[in-house]
Design a protein around this motif. Structure first.
Motif, PDB file in Angstrom:
ATOM      1  N   ALA A 231       0.754  -1.334  -0.087  1.00  0.00           N
ATOM      2  CA  ALA A 231      -0.020  -0.052  -0.071  1.00  0.00           C
ATOM      3  C   ALA A 231       0.961   1.143  -0.066  1.00  0.00           C
ATOM      4  N   THR A 232       2.045   1.217   0.746  1.00  0.00           N
ATOM      5  CA  THR A 232       2.977   2.484   0.781  1.00  0.00           C
ATOM      6  C   THR A 232       3.555   2.656  -0.616  1.00  0.00           C
ATOM      7  N   ILE A 233       4.010   1.279  -1.282  1.00  0.00           N
ATOM      8  CA  ILE A 233       4.489   1.664  -2.486  1.00  0.00           C
ATOM      9  C   ILE A 233       3.658   2.068  -3.489  1.00  0.00           C
ATOM     10  N   GLU A 234       2.430   1.531  -3.296  1.00  0.00           N
ATOM     11  CA  GLU A 234       1.337   2.143  -4.449  1.00  0.00           C
ATOM     12  C   GLU A 234       0.814   3.498  -4.115  1.00  0.00           C
ATOM     13  N   ALA A 235       0.854   3.809  -2.689  1.00  0.00           N
ATOM     14  CA  ALA A 235       0.643   5.386  -2.643  1.00  0.00           C
ATOM     15  C   ALA A 235       1.975   6.313  -3.070  1.00  0.00           C
ATOM     16  N   CYS A 236       3.020   5.935  -3.061  1.00  0.00           N
ATOM     17  CA  CYS A 236       4.025   6.669  -3.533  1.00  0.00           C
ATOM     18  C   CYS A 236       4.098   6.878  -4.917  1.00  0.00           C
ATOM     19  N   ARG A 237       3.624   5.943  -5.929  1.00  0.00           N
ATOM     20  CA  ARG A 237       3.480   5.859  -7.301  1.00  0.00           C
ATOM     21  C   ARG A 237       2.487   6.732  -7.359  1.00  0.00           C
ATOM     22  N   ALA A 238       1.171   6.752  -6.765  1.00  0.00           N
ATOM     23  CA  ALA A 238       0.088   7.522  -7.241  1.00  0.00           C
ATOM     24  C   ALA A 238       0.438   9.053  -6.729  1.00  0.00           C
ATOM     25  N   ALA A 239       0.914   9.112  -5.501  1.00  0.00           N
ATOM     26  CA  ALA A 239       1.392  10.598  -5.304  1.00  0.00           C
ATOM     27  C   ALA A 239       2.503  11.020  -6.529  1.00  0.00           C
ATOM     28  N   LEU A 240       3.239  10.314  -6.797  1.00  0.00           N
ATOM     29  CA  LEU A 240       4.194  10.893  -7.877  1.00  0.00           C
ATOM     30  C   LEU A 240       3.279  11.249  -9.239  1.00  0.00           C
ATOM     31  N   GLN A 241       2.297  10.548  -9.339  1.00  0.00           N
ATOM     32  CA  GLN A 241       1.246  11.013 -10.731  1.00  0.00           C
ATOM     33  C   GLN A 241       0.406  11.963 -10.224  1.00  0.00           C
ATOM     34  N   ASP A 242      -0.256  11.997  -8.913  1.00  0.00           N
ATOM     35  CA  ASP A 242      -1.227  12.944  -8.656  1.00  0.00           C
ATOM     36  C   ASP A 242      -1.117  14.055  -7.574  1.00  0.00           C
ATOM     37  N   GLY A 243       0.109  14.191  -6.998  1.00  0.00           N
ATOM     38  CA  GLY A 243       0.688  14.816  -6.088  1.00  0.00           C
ATOM     39  C   GLY A 243       0.492  14.334  -4.569  1.00  0.00           C
ATOM     40  N   PHE A 244      -0.686  14.007  -4.296  1.00  0.00           N
ATOM     41  CA  PHE A 244      -0.836  13.268  -2.874  1.00  0.00           C
ATOM     42  C   PHE A 244      -1.476  11.974  -3.042  1.00  0.00           C
TER      43      PHE A 244
END
Ligand code: ZN
Length: 329
Positions: free
Chosen positions: A119-132
């Motif tokens: 979940a933290t890996i995916e949150a990092c990927r999503a943050a890099l795309q979306d900001g948060f």
């Protein structure tokens, strides 16, 4: 997805619900239940209650509330000893190792720990795309390279930071650990790694009693109040972000600096904690950093207090996301 919200921004579909216009991806793992004896002191229900609160708020589109993958062996072994991983998986930890983690071993414990790191890996990927983006659990910062500790099996921050680097997203990462306990496992795993800056602001006299050395540690006295905490945090953020030269922040938004926390020993109010989130987001945004948020600890006797504190962090992130999109950033 990006095109979709970009076009709704450009054409000003004001009737579009917030969650569709300003996506914030949330990764949850609470349905991977870790079986605990009834008298166990860890407030496991907080995770399900938090997801329920987030879902009911309408701030996040249902399709943006996602189940993460289970972190793979390759992902975990970038931060952990392969033999430790093997023994966790096989249920071959010693009784002392199990006691140090504080959860009874079960296959479900392994699955949940892998999902939380995923979940933290995916949150990092999503943050890099979306900001948060956010993991509604994680922040298991007491896990060391070859052992777990304090309800932490795998160190999701270290696993995720290394995954993001290996996937070629960014190289310089900062970990901003605002859980009230020192991020000792994170500091130890990442010691000597100039690409991942570790900043921990925590109680001086609290667990862990033997502290490791982060790149920046700020230690606070018992009973520290909002004003003192926020001044110290601001000082730390300015120093950490200047030194880190990062392109991504992982933020451990622990609920345990709260005055009512059983294990916290500080005296922050909920408003003070909201102000803490604001400061972290302000500094990260000023430095152009995407932010992946994890929850870390929270042990207030009234579980609703823990949920309130985590929810206000998520709400603040959705507001930032909205602002970002409106500003065209
Ligand atoms: Zn903690």
């Amino acid at each position: 997805m990006k095109d979709k919200y970009f076009s709704s921004f450009v054409f000003g579909h004001s009737s579009t619900p917030l969650s569709e216009s300003y996506p914030l991806k949330i990764f949850y793992t609470d349905h991977f239940v870790l079986p605990l004896p009834p008298e166990h002191r860890f407030p496991m229900q907080k995770y399900a209650l938090l997801r329920q609160r987030v879902a009911e708020s309408g701030l996040i589109a249902p399709e943006d509330m996602r189940v993460p993958h289970a972190a793979t062996d390759t992902e975990i072994e970038r931060a952990h000893d392969p033999d430790y991983l093997r023994r966790v998986q096989a249920g071959e930890l010693t009784p002392q190792e199990i006691r140090r983690i504080g959860f009874p071993w079960s296959p479900e414990m392994v699955e949940r720990s892998r999902r939380s790191a995923g979940a933290t890996i995916e949150a990092c990927r999503a943050a890099l795309q979306d900001g948060f983006a956010a993991n509604l659990a994680g922040g298991t910062h007491h896990a060391f390279r070859d052992c777990g500790q304090g309800f932490c099996v795998f160190n999701d921050s270290a696993v995720a930071a290394r995954a993001i680097q290996a996937e070629g997203w960014v190289r310089q990462i900062v970990i901003i650990d605002c859980d009230v306990h020192q991020g000792n496992g994170t500091a130890a795993i990442l010691a000597g790694d100039p690409t991942i800056f570790t900043f921990s602001i925590h109680g001086a006299k609290n667990f862990p009693f033997h502290k490791e050395r982060s790149d920046l540690d700020i230690e606070l006295d018992d009973g520290t109040d909002d004003a003192t905490y926020l001044t110290a945090l601001e000082h730390g953020l300015s120093q950490a972000l200047a030194q880190a030269q990062a392109k991504l922040a992982i933020y451990l938004a622990g609920a345990d600096p709260f005055g009512g926390d059983r294990l916290g020993r500080l005296a922050l109010s909920k408003n003070g904690l909201a102000e803490r989130d604001r400061l972290v987001f302000d500094y990260c945004q000023a430095a152009g950093l995407p932010v992946a948020i994890t929850m870390a600890g929270g042990y207030a006797p009234h579980i609703e207090d823990i949920v309130d504190i985590h929810f206000q962090t998520i709400r603040a992130a959705t507001e930032r996301q909205k602002q970002r999109v409106e500003d065209g950033r």
